[in-house]
Each structure stands twice: as C-alpha cells, then as structure tokens.
Design a protein around this motif. Structure first.
Motif, PDB file in Angstrom:
ATOM      1  N   UNK A  80       0.834  -1.362   0.052  1.00 42.77           N
ATOM      2  CA  UNK A  80      -0.049   0.153  -0.007  1.00 42.77           C
ATOM      3  C   UNK A  80       0.875   1.263  -0.125  1.00 42.77           C
ATOM      4  N   UNK A  81       2.150   0.951  -0.266  1.00 40.54           N
ATOM      5  CA  UNK A  81       3.120   2.344   0.114  1.00 40.54           C
ATOM      6  C   UNK A  81       2.451   3.254  -0.892  1.00 40.54           C
ATOM      7  N   UNK A  82       2.153   3.121  -2.077  1.00 41.03           N
ATOM      8  CA  UNK A  82       1.802   4.004  -3.130  1.00 41.03           C
ATOM      9  C   UNK A  82       0.650   4.983  -2.722  1.00 41.03           C
TER      10      UNK A  82
ATOM     11  N   UNK B  11      10.739   0.854   2.929  1.00 37.64           N
ATOM     12  CA  UNK B  11      10.534   1.729   4.072  1.00 37.64           C
ATOM     13  C   UNK B  11      11.602   1.436   5.142  1.00 37.64           C
ATOM     14  N   UNK B  12      11.877   2.527   5.723  1.00 37.81           N
ATOM     15  CA  UNK B  12      12.833   2.198   7.080  1.00 37.81           C
ATOM     16  C   UNK B  12      12.075   1.282   8.218  1.00 37.81           C
ATOM     17  N   UNK B  13      12.969   0.778   8.930  1.00 41.17           N
ATOM     18  CA  UNK B  13      12.457  -0.239   9.929  1.00 41.17           C
ATOM     19  C   UNK B  13      13.465   0.097  11.129  1.00 41.17           C
ATOM     20  N   UNK B  14      12.627   1.124  12.190  1.00 40.91           N
ATOM     21  CA  UNK B  14      13.428   1.214  13.405  1.00 40.91           C
ATOM     22  C   UNK B  14      13.906   0.047  14.283  1.00 40.91           C
TER      23      UNK B  14
ATOM     24  N   UNK C 181      -8.081   0.768   6.996  1.00 49.10           N
ATOM     25  CA  UNK C 181      -8.494   1.422   7.900  1.00 49.10           C
ATOM     26  C   UNK C 181      -7.604   2.516   8.383  1.00 49.10           C
ATOM     27  N   UNK C 182      -6.292   2.556   8.346  1.00 52.81           N
ATOM     28  CA  UNK C 182      -5.482   3.410   8.365  1.00 52.81           C
ATOM     29  C   UNK C 182      -5.293   4.626   7.576  1.00 52.81           C
ATOM     30  N   UNK C 183      -5.583   4.215   5.917  1.00 52.08           N
ATOM     31  CA  UNK C 183      -5.953   4.953   5.010  1.00 52.08           C
ATOM     32  C   UNK C 183      -7.181   6.035   5.192  1.00 52.08           C
TER      33      UNK C 183
END
Lengths: 196, 196, 196, 196, 196, 196, 196, 196, 196, 196
Positions: free
Chosen positions: F61-63, F101-104, F168-170
């Motif tokens: 869903x990054x886009x 994407x980066x990961x902490x 749901x976050x979108x």
C-alpha cells in the motif's frame, strides 16, 4: 463548607444556663439522644452591641422553634463566668437578661476550630521570629441547622456587621421537615402553607 | 467556611448565556471590574426537578437584584452544551427556557474544588487497590454574596432537597448595603424600611 | 522557666484602660522606651472571686510602685469588651471598679503562649480522631518583674487558689534597684532600710 | 513555667548531709512517701558570697518549716565533696557550717535540666565548627514548693544577684495549707491569722 | 497504552438505559459473568454534533455485534439525567432517540481516570498559587474491545474530530474470534471469509 | 493512552533501510521537518510468522500512503544487523525481501519505553531477592498516525495475534485530512468520496 | 583516641590561678602563641584524696618542666570558686596550698566533651520517659602532651584509682624534643643521656 | 578515649606465633577466660626501624610481665605471612627473630577501627568525584592495659616517632594490682616497694 | 568484578538449541544439578562478523570441553527467533550453521543486568527532559568459568573488537581441576602435563 | 565488570621499585602521559607461595612486553616496606629478588576499592552489635590491559589458587594493536603471524 450532609462533631463544650450553672453540652447528642432538631448560632463576643439583638431575637422566637421540635443554642468563645455576668446585665444596659436558652463557652476554641469559623490569620513577626495570630481569635456569625440524626442540613456564615433573620431559619426547618415527612423536595421560596 | 471576609477566587470558568455562546466568566472580576455586587448560586445538575424552580425564581427576581446593583450568576458542573440544551427546553418540559443570566459550566470542577462544595467522598476499592469517588461528584446548593471589592459577605449551603429563599438574599444585600452607606451595623431581622 | 535574665517578648497586645479605650500595649517597649520597671501579673478570668482581690491589692499599692518607677499591668485572656464590663462593675458586685492601670486582653493567647503559662493539656478524643484541649485554656497566676532594659529579673507562678503578696514584689524591686545602684548583691531576707 | 500543678520529677540525685555522707535523695518521694511538704531551693555555686546568707537564712527558719510539716532541701551543681568542704568551712570564712538540711549535688545536671533552670546558652564557635556553652552552666536562684502529693504549688526564679525572702515562702505554705484544710481560696496579701 | 492483554478494571459505574433507569454497570463483569465480548466506546460530550452520528452508527450495527456475541456500551462523563434528556431528543434535533444500548455516566471520572483518556492538563495559576485544569475534563474518542475473560484485545484513541469506523471493529472481533477458535494468528488485512 | 493530541517524542533511533545502511531516524522530525504525515507501526519480533504479512501489506500500500503525503515506518526492538538479515531473506522463506521503507531498530527500547508499549511485567524472584522481567520485553502491535506538525491523531494497540487492517489507516488519514482542509468534523464510518 | 597528631582544640576555658583571679585560658594558644610545650592533666574532682598527691607531684617537678620549655596546666570540672577554696586549704587538710600553675575550671564541660574524657553513660529512666546521666559527669585521669605548634604528641588515660608518674611525662618530652632536634626516632625505653 | 573503664571489644583477630602458625586470638577472652592481665601494644608497620626496638624491649621484659600474671600481645595491620617473614629475619637485619609472644595481623582493620587508632583522613578527589584515604591506613603507637575481667585500665597513644617505656607499663600494672589487693588508691609517682 | 568466588545467579533464561526449540536454561542449575563445569560466553549481536568466528571456535573445541566435564553455552540479547534464523544461515553466508551447543536469548536482559556486562550509559536528553540510553544496549565479550558447585572461578571481559582464545579457557579449566584434585595451587603459566 | 571501554581511575598510589624508593605512581597517567600500554596485575599477598611464580613469570617476559610498548606493573595491599623486604629476599627463599618493574603498595585500598576486587564480605557480629569484615581484605588475582589513551581493553579475575598465563596477555595486546593499526577486528584464537 464540607459539613452539610455530615454528622455534627460530637464533643463536650462548657455551657452556661440562665441559672448560672456551668455544665457540659454536646450539641450532637442534644439532637441525637433527645430526638430534636438544633439551631446553633455563633456570635463574636459578649458585651458588644449587635450581638444582643440577635440573642434577644432568638429568645423572642423560642416558642416557634419549640413548636418545630427545635432546640436553640447560642455560642461564643467567652468563659462561662462572662456569659453569666452578661446574662445578669439588663437589656437596657446592653445585657442579655431574659435569655433562657443555653450558651456555649468555647473558651478553648475546640469546637470553633473544628468548624473552621474563627476570624483569624497567622502573621510572621520579625522581632519574635515566629508566627503570631492577627485579630481577637473570635468566631464569625455562623449558623447551623441540625436534624434529629445529628446531620447538618444548613450552614451559613455572615460577615461581621450583618445580623441574622430568624424567620429564614424557621422557613428552612419547615422545608426540611416537609421533605422528611412527605419525601417531596421543596422548590425555591417554598413556605409552609403555600403550595410547594 | 473560611471564605467570608476574604476575596472570592479569581479564575476564568466556562459559561453559557441564553444566546448559546460559550464564553469565559471570572466572578471576581465581574464584581471588581464592573463595580457590582454578585449573587452566585450553585445547583447540583441540569435536567433535574428541584433545580429549575430555583433558576426560575432567580430569573423572576432579576429586576430586584438589578435595582440593588447586583448581578445573578448560576452554576453547575455540566458542560456548556448541556446548559444550552436545557435553556432550549421549555419550562413545562422541565427546562429553563427564559433564563437570561449566565450559567457557569464548571465541568472541570476547578472552582467547585476551591470552594470545597462538591458532595463527594473517597472510598477504598479492594478490587482496584486504590481510592475511587463515591457519588456523582456534583455540588451542594451553595450560595455566595460578593461585594463590589470581590469580598464574600455571606456564604450558605443547603442540603440537597431544600430550595432557597430569594427574598432572604435580597434582605442580606440590603443590610450589607446599609452598613456600607451608613456605617451602622444591622441587628437581627433587620429589613430595609423597617427601623434598624 | 527560661525567661529570667532574658529580654521580655516584644509584641503588641490589645489592652483596655479605665476610660474604655482599646489600645495596643507592648510590655517590652513600655519598659525600654519609657525607662520604667514593669510588674506584669496574670490572673485566670474576669468575673471570678479571687481575682478581683488581687486587682484591688495592686491598685491599692499603685503609689508605692510609682515611687519605685514601676508600672503595673494586669492581664488575662478575656476580650477588651469583657474587661470594660468588669471595670464598670462595682467592687461590691464582684467588679473591679476603681482600677486605673491597664489590663491586657490576650484573647488570641499570643503572649500567654510565648510565656508558656496556659493551664492546658492536649487529650486524644476517640470520637473525633484528633487532639482537643482540656480546660478553659486560661493562664496561671504568673508574675513578671522587668527592668528598664526590658530584662526579666523575677518570674513566679502560683497554683490557682493562692493569692499573691504585693509587698514581696515591692521588696524584690527594692533589692534589684539596690543592686543596680550600689553594685552590691542582696542577701536573703534583705529589705530596704534594714542592713544588707 | 509548665510545672505548677504537675508532679515534681521523680529522680534520684546525689546529696550530702551534715555528717559527710553522700546519699541518694528523691525529692518527689521525700514528699509523697513521707507525707511532707517540701521547699527546694537552688543557688548557683558553693564558695560564693550571696549564697551562704540564703543557706543560713533557711537554716534559721528551719523550725518554722518543720512546724508546717515542711522539709527544706538546698541544691547546686557542685559535687558532694565540695558541699562537704563548704559545710566544714566556718561561717566567718564564707562557709556554711551549721547547716543541717541536705544539699543536692546535681553535678550531672540531670534534675536542673529537667527543670530548665540552667543559666546557659549555646554559641557557635567558628574555630571549632560546633556549638559550645556560654557561662558556667550553673542554676538560677529557683525555688519550688511541693505538696504532700508531690505536686508543685509555687515556682519562682530570681535573677542572680537578688536574695530570697524566707517569710514569703512560709506565707505561701500557710495559704496553700489553708486552702487544703478549708477549701477556701486565699485572696491577695492573705496571711495566717489575718482575715482572709 | 498499557491495558492490552490485561484485565479491564472491575468497577461499578452509573449508566442510563433507554427506559430512563439509572443503574450500576460493571463492564468487566458484563463480559466475564455473561460470557460476552464487549465493545466500549467513549465520546466527549452529550448534545454535540459528531457524537450522535457515532452513537447512531453503533445502534445501526447492533445486530451484527449481537451475532458476534458482543455487547455494545457507550460512555461519556455527563450525568444520567443528561443522558436521559438526550435520549429523549429526536435525531433531527441532534438527539439520540432510538439508541437502545446502555450509556455510562462517568460523572465522577472514576473509570476515565483509570483508563487515562481524559483530555486534560494541569496549569499553574499565579493568582491562585495553585494548579488548575485546562479544558473541560472530558474524554477522547477511545474504544476498547474486551473478550469473554474480561481481557482487552484492542484499544484505540482518535483525536477529537475523527469519527470511528464500525466495520473495522467488527473485523477485529472476527479476527480475534478466529484465533480463539482455530489457534491461528490472523495476518494483515485478514477478513472473515477471505483466506487467512 | 495519553499521547493523542500531543507531540510525538523527538528522539533519534537507529534504523535500517533496504540498502543495508544503519542511520539515525527521528520520527517527529521526519513529520515536522519534511512536512509529511507519518504512519509508524510496531511489530513484536523479526523472523516470526504473522509479522511479515503486515510488513508486506504496508509495502503493497506504499503508493497509496505516498499519495496522501504519508511516510511509512516500521519498528521492532531487534538490532539493525538482524533487520538487514531479515530484509535479505526471501519472502517465501519467511523474510521481508522487497520492503523499501525504513525499520527502526529500537534495541535499547528508548522509544518503546516512552510510548509504554512493551509487553512486560516485573516479578519478584525469591532466589535472587530482586525483581526480574517476565516475557521477552518486546512491543505490542501498536500503530501511530502523526500529522505534519508532529502531533499524534490516532493511536491503537492490538493484542499479539491479530493483524492490522491497512485500509482503516488510509481511511483515518483521509478523514483527518478532510478536517484539516475543510474544517468539518467527520462522522462515524466516514469515507472519502462518500457523503460526510 | 583520634587526637594524637592533630591540633588541640582552640577554645577559651575559665581558669583560676594561685592569686584567686579567674581568667580565660586557651591551651592551644598557650602553646602556639608562646612557643611552649604544654602538659595538660585532668583529675576528677577537687576536695578528694588521690588528686592532691598528683597536683603536688606536678608542682614539685615544675622546675624540670620549665627547663624543658613546658607549661603545666591542671584541669577539672569544678568552678573557679571551688578551685580557689581548695588552693586556700592547707596540704595537711587535703588541700593544694602551694600549687602555682593554673587550673582549668571546665564547669560547662565544653573542653572535656570535645576530648571525650567524661566518665559518663546515658541510662533510660522509665518514670521520666527519658535519658538521664549515670555518675557525676566528671573526667578520667587523662593527660595530654602538646608541642609548640599546638599538636598533640601523647595522650593517655588512667582508670580512676591509679596515680600518674611525672617522670614518664618528662621522658616523653625529652624523646620528642630529641626527634625535633635530631630528626632521629627514639627507640623503646629511650632516655636522655642514655644511648639512643 | 572512651574505652577506659569499659570492656575491651570481644573479637577474633588473626595472629601469628613464633612457630609460624596462623590462629585466631580474642584479646578479651585471653584476659577473661585465662584470668590474666593483658598488655596489648600496636606499632605501625613491619619491616621498619623504630618498631623492632619496641618489640625486642617487650620480649626482654617478658619474664617481668609473666611474674605479674600479664600476657603481652603485639599488633599491626600487616598479614600473618608478613609477620612470619619478619620473625624469620635476624635482629641485625632489622628483623624480630627471637620474639615469642603472639602478634595480631589485623589486615582487615576490624579491631583497629573499633579502637579508632588508625592514622587516616578522608580527602575529596576532584578527578574521581569521591573520597579517598590519605596515608597508609596503619595504626598509631597505642597501648592498652586490660585486667582479668577484660576491663581496660589504661590506654595511651604516642605520636609516630616516640618509642614506649616498658617500665612505666610495669609500674601501672603494679599500681592497679595494689588497688585490686588492698583497696587503696595509688598516689602520683607510686611504685611498688616505695611507700604509697 | 565481584562475582569470582561467589555463586552464579540462579535464573531461568530463554535459550535456543540447534533443533529450533525454545526452552528455559538455568546456568547455575546446569552446573550444580548435572555436576558439570560450565563455560558461558557472551557476544554482542547475531548476524555480525567477529562473533561467528568465536561461535565456530567453541564448536570446534567442544570435544575438548566435554573431556573436561565442561558444558559450553553461548549468549546474546537477541531473541530465540533470531538465534534460530542465524543457526539456519550457512557459515559462508556469515551464519553459524553447525553450532550444537545452546545459546541464551537474554532479550529482556535479566541476566546481563545482574552480571553488569551491558555496554550502556545513561544520557540526559534536553528535549525529552529525561534520561535515555546510549548505544544498542548489548553485552561485552564476557566469559565465565563455573565449577560443579555453581561457583565462578574465572571471569573476563574483552573490549568489543578482540576475539577470545579458546585454549586459554581450556588451560584454566585444567589448572582449576588440578587444584580440585591435588589441593595444589598452580603457578603462573602452568599447563597440564608440564611440571607445576 | 563495568570498566572495559572506560578510562582507568586516575589516582596516585604508593609504589616501590627495586631501588627501595617509595614513590607515587598513577597508572592512568603512566599510560596517557607516556603513550604506553599498561599491564596491571594484582596478587593477594607478599611472602606467599603462588604469587612469586607469577611475579617472576612477568619479569621473564618483560622484554616481550617492552617490544609491544607495554609497561608491567604489579600490585598488592602490602606496605612499601614489606615490598622492599620481599624484593630483598632471594628467589630460593620464596622472595622476588630480581623483579625490576614497580609494585603498587595499595595499603589503604583506595584503588582496589574502586576496582571492586577485594575478596571481602561484611558479617554481623552479635557481641559487638555491628558489622565486621570477613577475610584478610586482600585482592583477587585481577589483571587489566590499558591502552595508550588510558582505556581498559581487557579485565579478568581468577579465583585465588589459579596462576595466570603471561602468553595470553601478550596475545591480547597483539590483537588489540592489530585492530588499532589495521582497523580489522580479530577473530577467535587470532595470533600475530597467523592468518586473521
């Protein structure tokens, strides 16, 4: 003003009656044990000018309070000896001769301290390197209405120079008694005999 | 009962007026800055039965208070939104439509806590291993009379079910004003127009 | 009994004079600023029986104290109003009419507390879950002799029922004055005019 | 000055009698167990000039005290050995030869500390970074009258250079005994044989 | 956010149902004793605009929740009386008429405090020399999903202006139930009926 | 759950990107300085089974997030080295190859502790006479939505076995953006393109 | 026994000389300012039996100490007045007539407390509910040798009944002086004139 | 110097005898259980120059001590191994070969700390932000005479460079024994065989 | 470095074996209950470069350790899942495939904290007004040798970049075993088979 | 074991060299100011049996350490005088004659306390009502490798009876130097000249 809805403090205080007898009087037990309502009113000092008018006014209405199963008790921080001297001073000389209800002599301020009605503040004194009290350490004009369980149902405090209205206390006793009997709450300005 | 003779707390509280506007109201500044006396009365909850009679009674006497340079302010711990809903409820439906004086919405209890008039006690809860509050955490029927300096000259608290007498507050305002003007103290049962 | 050899506390206390005026009196400054010796005597209560005999005895000897550059001051914990009432009560009625020296009205006990002469004890009260005071919170029969520097050179306390001997205080003032003048100490039983 | 009306401390103190015996003496038990009144008088130091006149004066009046069922006890903070040396020094050499009542040797200051009659103050010493005592740490001229129950009924303290009046103590013992016997309080200046 | 995986607090809170009855409701016991899942959602205030859409949305989905053995409970810090007034206000007038699930009246904030969901901060007030609360002291839009053991398996908080999505809660209940039944964990975006 | 409506903690945390570089990432500054929204999601552990499905779902869903000006950041308490090994493990082998994407790598738990999302409890150990931690001290499945000011506008926590729903976050990002743009609040179940 | 190798306390103490003058004596300054060694010896009490033999023995050896640039000072806790009386008592009567070195009158125990040489213990007294001292609170037979810098180079304490040996102190002064002059340490049993 | 007149500490300390055996030695029990007097002397360090002369001097007088029922014990803070090495070093090489009494090896300073005879001070170290000790943390030349009850009857401390006089210790033992036998106190300079 | 000579902490820690099983391992009990020596070695992180060479070196020497009745255990703060992934990574890819001894997964740092071997410091963070940890909070290269009683007989810590020498640990085990068997201490550079 | 990776404490300690000079040695400054590596090894006691073999072994390898720019320093808690005596004792007599590197004499345990390597425990002693130390309060066989910045890069502690291996320390110095020069980490069992 935390005391409404709570039990009045159960403590023995010296009191003077019109016979000149010093005796112990416990306001809470006066209500609870004798199944009476109590009106307790405080005044600042014996041998002053406003105060006797209030004491005489309560005396004049004593029959009305008795009809309502209500005991009247006065109170100040003077000693029993001073109360007795004032009771023996004629009304025309600023005395309270003729008053028949008992008067608390809370000379050690036990009860007044619990009720937090002393007109007093602490002040730091540089010379003495300590705190001292300002003022005479006497009480405000505070009034308490207490029911037959010893529970306070009204408390009020007036600033020093304003005298109290005896009829308003009779009205509140009537209203509270109405609630006790009928389980009905009393609206604003309610008076016995008028429509609720 | 420490507040008589002292300055009323200077704090902004949310209030609702009859226009539906939420605004900040500082009772002390209302008195001091506008050179008015203030009668502040608290009631427990919106949308109950006794309370509206008191709110209507103060509304009915509003002109008398204004004659005496006195502002009337109501107060409870409900939100402004609830006050507004109640103001829009007809009198016959238990609402307070027609009330024009402002009503404090002390939802965060800041002022009620300072005045110590919340009907509340802490209780230890074994399951939760902590203290919880008993009751709804709403206020008693407390009333304050405040002079043009912001100084309290009367405070009184009634137990929940007893409504207040508007005339007695008018009498005390008159007595205090009499003292302010004439420097004379007012004896018991004093009323304007009668002999002191 | 730590006060002998030290400075008397410098504090303003309400006092009543025979004219009925309430005024502030600072015992230390009375000595220091006016370059006088002071005899300060405390009695328990106005309007009792032993006390007036002591007050009259000091009045009777007032001229002797004045000869010795000594001011007499009485003191109790009653209010100025009560002192005035007692001053207006005839001697035959148990009053102190005729007394002309000032009387401290230490109603807030500021000075009596500093001197630690209140006849009082704390007692735990189970009902109230707190400490209350036993007794009327009035003073013992304490006496202080203070020199022109404000330094105490005698202090004494009698149990309640024993009256004081005015002549003994005159003797001690003489002895101390003798030491001040001659730098000689005074042996036992020394009296002015007798051989030292 | 808290001790009037309270029990005298029950503590054993070294004492010296005229025989040169060191023994333990408990003032409270002397009164209570032997059903005697006690006059206890303190003086600052052995081998000084004022003090012996007081010790001789009490010796001279010893019979009068005995008539009144009263034991006389002297006291200082010197050791028993020093008391004995002084007792063996002739009156003309500044000694107290001829004194027959016991003298407390409160060398460890146990009793003097409890009574708070040491003429002493703390002073911070910069070199030593600590508090040191100023003065010799000896007692004031304090006197106690104690009844048969061990209760103190008079306490008095004189500044260093003023000797005591033995007759005044006899008068107070008489007055207190009068109250014990007759239940009557003694007015000011009361003396046995005069009218109360 | 410490509550996921823990037991929901067991505490009685006042609640109002659509019949106008005030009763005590313990969310934990509602789940545990009745063997139900619970969805508890908080909204800030009665008589506002966003809130009723959420209350109606949960009402509309009530059947879906019941199919999933899930009880819905609403909650705010208003009083039961206010809830009842709102329940009696028509949907078109901004009311919630038609809502049949119970609504907590956490007027004393006992539960909201435990969950730490009050939108409130302390602020120092210079005039009053004390801390006061900023804001109305009402709750965020917090939601809790609780299983039949009373254990929380989801908690979420939205900022004030964003409404909740009822379907997402149904999805999470399904996923959790799937895990309970099958012991299989549910991957991202899992939905009942789709492949896990 | 105190963080909604507040600023996200400003702290540097180690992170790993798909290039194998370890770098410092400050989530708050990522939002504030780059004027982006941020979705930060935590998962318990690398090299487990549920977690990769969530990581792949967010990647897929990054886009959509980018269209909404939103940065996605993953996070766990594993080290950067472990993240890199997992990024190099093929999807079919349970790895997360393909995630961009980066990961902490919050190996020291600085950020997880501030957010209070560690699944951990203290337990007293008798042998060691001290407290030890139960569990692996890893995080819950917590999610944060942060706006361009660095303010949190949603937080949610799922119990371990339930995967998250990316849609749901979108939806919540859309709703919050709608409020930002139009100043309108979004009712329940609101979705972009549907009627509010 | 911490004082060897340290500076002797610098404090003024009352002292008595054979002329009967009371004066302040600071042992440290006596050494430092006058560039002398000091032998300070304490004895328990004046007017006892062992002690005078020691005082006479030091007097007899005074010339030997002076040859060695050493000042002798005696000390007890008696008052200056008592020292003077003892100095005026003939040797045959147990007195110390003929002693010419000064004697400290450490009546307030300032110095003895610092040196920790008082033969005293605290004991709890049940009747008095406090601690009291056992014994006369007098000093042990302690001796200090102090050099010209005020530094202690020997300290010793004997139990009460054992008298001191004056020659041993002379020997130690010689040995220390030898070290000061020659920088050589002195072996056991070293004596001036013998081989080191 | 509080230990004279008190019991010597009862504690086991490592010791070395001339056979090379390490054993535990309790000085108090050595006196009490064996009904002996004990002379315990401390020296700073093994393998130094002054110290061996003292150790040899005590060895030379050992018979005299035994005649007086007195055990001699040496002591330093070195280890038993070091004592043994020194005992095996010839007198001409600075060793103590030939010493037969035991020597305490108070390596952990337990006993030296209790007696407060370590020549040590704390000093703040800025680099280390803490306190460190100055000096080698070894003992002064302290000597104790202990009687058959374990009670100390003499203690003395010499500054580092001054050796002790064995004869003076023999004299004090004789004097104390004389008191024990005859109940007579010993005057200054007393010696056995001379007249007391 | 307080642990040598003491018992190793008895605590369960998660561990992973080569079969992929997570189990609890208590190092102390491993020694005590199975009557084995234990070599426990810590390394900073899985999936780094130095570490695998150490893990393979211990694997290569495993037979030698077994001959000496010694169990080898590895340890880091990664999770069991990460250990398992690393165990499944080929040696050529930087993995530890082939390692057969168990590896502790001290993810919650319980044991590492007790041993005080975490490479971590606290740092004050101004933005967050609190302390945060610097570094990854992983362990140093620490090694422990533990005997069959669970007592530590060697501990060592190397700075991060220096690998350990397996042979040295074998040598120390031999030396310690030699002492256990023969009661002889082992000199420097001692090796089994060489002369002691 | 917190010291690896940190700076060695900067503190002056007494030391003895083979010339018999006592001097102050600061290990940290020895490294930092002279740009040397340091090997510091502690042994329990002088004049014991194991220890000299270690001291001789380090002496034998001194040239190897010097080649590696490394200073060797020994250390125990004995005094400088004892070190000197041991240095003067022939190897065959258990001495360390021939040792040329300096030996710390940490008699006051300042440094050993900071490093926490004393073999000591506190034990409550009932007779003395206090804590005493068990054991001789000497150090373990601890070794420190310190680089030219004063940073510790290895620390190790052996139980009392096991001697150290000098070659292992040479190996670790080589490995660390290799890392310093080449920036390459050294794998397990790495040795100079072998392949890394």
């Amino acid at each position: 003003m935390a005391i409404v809805g709570r039990q009045f403090p159960s403590i023995d205080v010296d009191a003077m009656n019109e016979m000149g007898d010093t005796f112990k009087l416990n306001v809470f037990e006066e209500a609870k044990n004798k199944n009476k309502k109590v009106l307790l009113f405080w005044y600042p000092k014996d041998f002053t000018f406003v105060c006797p008018t209030e004491l005489h006014a309560f005396q004049a209405a004593l029959e009305e309070f008795e009809k309502r199963n209500t005991v009247v008790i006065g109170a100040s921080c003077d000693t029993p000896e001073v109360h007795f001297a004032w009771l023996n001073t004629a009304k025309d000389d600023g005395g309270i001769e003729g008053v028949t209800y008992p008067i608390l002599a809370d000379s050690n301020r036990n009860l007044a301290n619990m009720l937090d009605i002393l007109d007093v503040e602490q002040e730091y004194n540089d010379d003495l390197e300590g705190y001292i009290l300002k003022g005479d350490n006497v009480t405000f004009r505070a009034t308490y209405l207490i029911d037959e369980e010893g529970t306070v149902f009204h408390e009020g405090v007036n600033h020093m120079p304003v005298g109290r209205n005896v009829n308003e206390f009779l009205r509140m006793i009537d209203a509270y008694t109405h609630v006790q009997k009928n389980g009905e709450v009393c609206p604003a300005n309610w008076e016995e005999g008028k429509d609720a």
